[in-house]
Write an enzyme that holds these catalytic residues in place. Sequence first.
Site, PDB file in Angstrom:
ATOM      1  N   ASN A 142      -2.254  56.669 -27.200  1.00 41.83           N
ATOM      2  CA  ASN A 142      -2.911  55.758 -28.128  1.00 41.83           C
ATOM      3  C   ASN A 142      -1.870  54.889 -28.805  1.00 41.83           C
ATOM      4  O   ASN A 142      -0.764  55.353 -29.097  1.00 41.83           O
ATOM      5  CB  ASN A 142      -3.668  56.529 -29.214  1.00 41.83           C
ATOM      6  CG  ASN A 142      -4.980  57.099 -28.736  1.00 41.83           C
ATOM      7  OD1 ASN A 142      -5.519  56.692 -27.703  1.00 41.83           O
ATOM      8  ND2 ASN A 142      -5.502  58.050 -29.479  1.00 41.83           N
ATOM      9  N   ARG A 189      -8.127  59.121 -23.265  1.00 34.09           N
ATOM     10  CA  ARG A 189      -6.858  59.625 -22.727  1.00 34.09           C
ATOM     11  C   ARG A 189      -7.057  60.851 -21.843  1.00 34.09           C
ATOM     12  O   ARG A 189      -6.483  60.942 -20.761  1.00 34.09           O
ATOM     13  CB  ARG A 189      -5.881  59.961 -23.853  1.00 34.09           C
ATOM     14  CG  ARG A 189      -5.363  58.739 -24.593  1.00 34.09           C
ATOM     15  CD  ARG A 189      -4.507  59.138 -25.767  1.00 34.09           C
ATOM     16  NE  ARG A 189      -5.327  59.930 -26.697  1.00 34.09           N
ATOM     17  CZ  ARG A 189      -4.841  60.787 -27.578  1.00 34.09           C
ATOM     18  NH1 ARG A 189      -3.549  61.002 -27.669  1.00 34.09           N
ATOM     19  NH2 ARG A 189      -5.645  61.447 -28.380  1.00 34.09           N
TER      20      ARG A 189
END
Length: 97
Positions: free
Chosen positions: A43, A25
């Site tokens: 996520n 990320r």
Amino acid sequence: MTGSPNSKKSFHIIVSGRVQGVGYRYSAVRAAAKHRIAGWVRNNVDGSVELDCEGDAKDMNDFIAWLKAGPSGARVTSVEINEKQYQGFYSRFVVEY
């Protein structure tokens, strides 16, 4: 972002594989900044990473190419890409929780 509205693209993307616990990320945030992409990344509970992003067509193509490889610790097994109508909604790219 630059370019005409016709050169703008928007996508909802799911990346699967070993993409959690490897900095995916935060690496995506850096890659998005490099490619002038706006949107978010998060996520999912199933172990995938989800993105909603928009930008110029060429920049989006380059960003998607990066998503398919990911950071050095990742092992991407699939990238599900769904194009959406461009809205120009986002001004930056962030990690969403």
